[in-house]
Design a protein around this motif. Structure first.
Motif, PDB file in Angstrom:
ATOM      1  N   VAL A 148      33.602  51.207  36.512  1.00 45.14           N
ATOM      2  CA  VAL A 148      34.924  51.653  35.944  1.00 45.14           C
ATOM      3  C   VAL A 148      36.055  51.332  37.073  1.00 45.14           C
ATOM      4  O   VAL A 148      37.029  50.777  36.573  1.00 45.14           O
ATOM      5  CB  VAL A 148      35.033  53.252  35.574  1.00 45.14           C
ATOM      6  N   PHE A 149      35.736  51.494  38.207  1.00 43.97           N
ATOM      7  CA  PHE A 149      36.700  51.143  39.226  1.00 43.97           C
ATOM      8  C   PHE A 149      36.909  49.931  39.486  1.00 43.97           C
ATOM      9  O   PHE A 149      38.194  49.044  39.513  1.00 43.97           O
ATOM     10  CB  PHE A 149      36.115  51.855  40.649  1.00 43.97           C
ATOM     11  N   VAL A 150      35.906  48.882  39.438  1.00 42.95           N
ATOM     12  CA  VAL A 150      35.720  47.506  39.347  1.00 42.95           C
ATOM     13  C   VAL A 150      36.593  46.857  38.177  1.00 42.95           C
ATOM     14  O   VAL A 150      37.431  46.234  38.439  1.00 42.95           O
ATOM     15  CB  VAL A 150      34.417  47.077  39.670  1.00 42.95           C
ATOM     16  N   GLY A 151      36.153  47.521  37.134  1.00 48.67           N
ATOM     17  CA  GLY A 151      36.677  46.938  35.782  1.00 48.67           C
ATOM     18  C   GLY A 151      38.409  47.016  35.770  1.00 48.67           C
ATOM     19  O   GLY A 151      39.084  46.541  35.541  1.00 48.67           O
ATOM     20  N   SER A 152      38.789  48.534  36.026  1.00 49.51           N
ATOM     21  CA  SER A 152      40.075  48.843  36.269  1.00 49.51           C
ATOM     22  C   SER A 152      40.984  48.032  37.200  1.00 49.51           C
ATOM     23  O   SER A 152      42.036  47.503  37.111  1.00 49.51           O
ATOM     24  CB  SER A 152      40.448  50.324  36.715  1.00 49.51           C
ATOM     25  N   SER A 153      40.301  47.727  38.505  1.00 49.34           N
ATOM     26  CA  SER A 153      41.010  46.830  39.247  1.00 49.34           C
ATOM     27  C   SER A 153      41.043  45.130  38.798  1.00 49.34           C
ATOM     28  O   SER A 153      42.115  44.731  39.025  1.00 49.34           O
ATOM     29  CB  SER A 153      40.372  46.603  40.617  1.00 49.34           C
ATOM     30  N   LEU A 154      40.359  44.956  38.247  1.00 49.90           N
ATOM     31  CA  LEU A 154      40.350  43.369  37.357  1.00 49.90           C
ATOM     32  C   LEU A 154      41.292  43.448  36.417  1.00 49.90           C
ATOM     33  O   LEU A 154      42.347  42.536  36.323  1.00 49.90           O
ATOM     34  CB  LEU A 154      38.637  43.274  37.006  1.00 49.90           C
ATOM     35  N   VAL A 155      41.203  44.534  35.440  1.00 47.72           N
ATOM     36  CA  VAL A 155      42.261  44.593  34.402  1.00 47.72           C
ATOM     37  C   VAL A 155      43.685  44.745  35.027  1.00 47.72           C
ATOM     38  O   VAL A 155      44.762  44.164  34.590  1.00 47.72           O
ATOM     39  CB  VAL A 155      42.075  45.769  33.605  1.00 47.72           C
ATOM     40  N   LEU A 156      43.776  45.419  36.318  1.00 49.30           N
ATOM     41  CA  LEU A 156      45.091  45.656  36.803  1.00 49.30           C
ATOM     42  C   LEU A 156      45.442  44.198  37.416  1.00 49.30           C
ATOM     43  O   LEU A 156      46.777  43.695  37.306  1.00 49.30           O
ATOM     44  CB  LEU A 156      45.048  46.882  37.903  1.00 49.30           C
ATOM     45  N   ALA A 157      44.586  43.630  37.995  1.00 51.48           N
ATOM     46  CA  ALA A 157      44.849  42.283  38.671  1.00 51.48           C
ATOM     47  C   ALA A 157      45.384  41.252  37.510  1.00 51.48           C
ATOM     48  O   ALA A 157      46.325  40.547  37.722  1.00 51.48           O
ATOM     49  CB  ALA A 157      43.873  41.681  39.233  1.00 51.48           C
ATOM     50  N   TRP A 158      44.907  41.292  36.212  1.00 50.98           N
ATOM     51  CA  TRP A 158      44.842  40.475  35.076  1.00 50.98           C
ATOM     52  C   TRP A 158      46.232  40.907  34.735  1.00 50.98           C
ATOM     53  O   TRP A 158      46.950  40.004  34.312  1.00 50.98           O
ATOM     54  CB  TRP A 158      43.757  40.703  34.291  1.00 50.98           C
ATOM     55  N   SER A 159      46.581  42.032  34.192  1.00 53.35           N
ATOM     56  CA  SER A 159      47.700  42.552  33.882  1.00 53.35           C
ATOM     57  C   SER A 159      49.040  42.125  34.570  1.00 53.35           C
ATOM     58  O   SER A 159      50.041  41.724  34.392  1.00 53.35           O
ATOM     59  CB  SER A 159      47.928  44.039  33.579  1.00 53.35           C
ATOM     60  N   ASP A 160      48.843  42.234  35.920  1.00 48.62           N
ATOM     61  CA  ASP A 160      49.843  41.806  37.071  1.00 48.62           C
ATOM     62  C   ASP A 160      50.013  40.577  37.042  1.00 48.62           C
ATOM     63  O   ASP A 160      51.239  39.822  37.184  1.00 48.62           O
ATOM     64  CB  ASP A 160      49.642  42.348  38.686  1.00 48.62           C
TER      65      ASP A 160
END
Length: 167
Positions: A148-160
């Motif tokens: 979940v942490f890895v997925g969250s960081s990937l989604v955040l990087a993608w949205s940024d």
């Protein structure tokens, strides 16, 4: 007139955050105490320790160090972004990133640190499997939380990234 007074109060209210950052410095002192305790325990038991115990001891020290790094990032970036600019003049060893981390960079650094800390916890759990101190259910939850942490960081990087492309 009333609007200016309200805006002045709201603007000055940012200083309410300053004691929180001072509290985080106190938290770093507690981490330093715990680090010293772990280091002393690690060194005193190194002779009789197995290779696995040595690796786990080092991982515990790295984990505490990463946590302290995370707190430093929050203190400097949060203070700089929300309270007041920090004047780096007169500090020859001032790290360049401290006055250049915006809120997006802060989020990315925080999540990267959290993922690294989570990975270390997961690695420590895997190394303790043979000792029988960790149940499969607990290990499963550690893996899920890490994913979940890895997925969250990937989604955040993608949205940024999407947000930056629009500007």
């Amino acid at each position: 007139m009333i609007e200016r007074v309200i805006e002045g109060i709201l603007f000055r209210s940012r200083w309410i955050l300053a004691p929180f950052y001072v509290g985080l410095v106190v938290g770093m002192l507690v981490l330093l105490f715990k680090f010293g305790h772990e280091l002393l325990h690690f060194v005193l038991h190194a002779v009789a320790a197995t290779e696995s115990d040595i690796i786990l001891g080092i991982l515990a020290l790295v984990d505490l160090t990463l946590t302290c790094n995370l707190v430093v990032i929050v203190i400097f970036s949060g203070y700089e972004n929300f309270v007041s600019k920090i004047d780096p003049n007169g500090h020859p060893d001032w790290p360049d990133w401290m006055t250049r981390v915006d809120f997006t960079g802060l989020k990315q650094k925080l999540l990267a640190s959290i993922v690294a800390i989570s990975a270390i916890q997961l690695l420590k759990a895997f190394m303790n499997l043979d000792k029988g101190t960790m149940s499969e259910n607990t290990l499963m939850w550690l893996v899920i939380i890490h994913v979940v942490f890895v997925g969250s960081s990937l989604v955040l990087a993608w949205s940024d990234s999407l947000s930056n492309n629009k500007h």
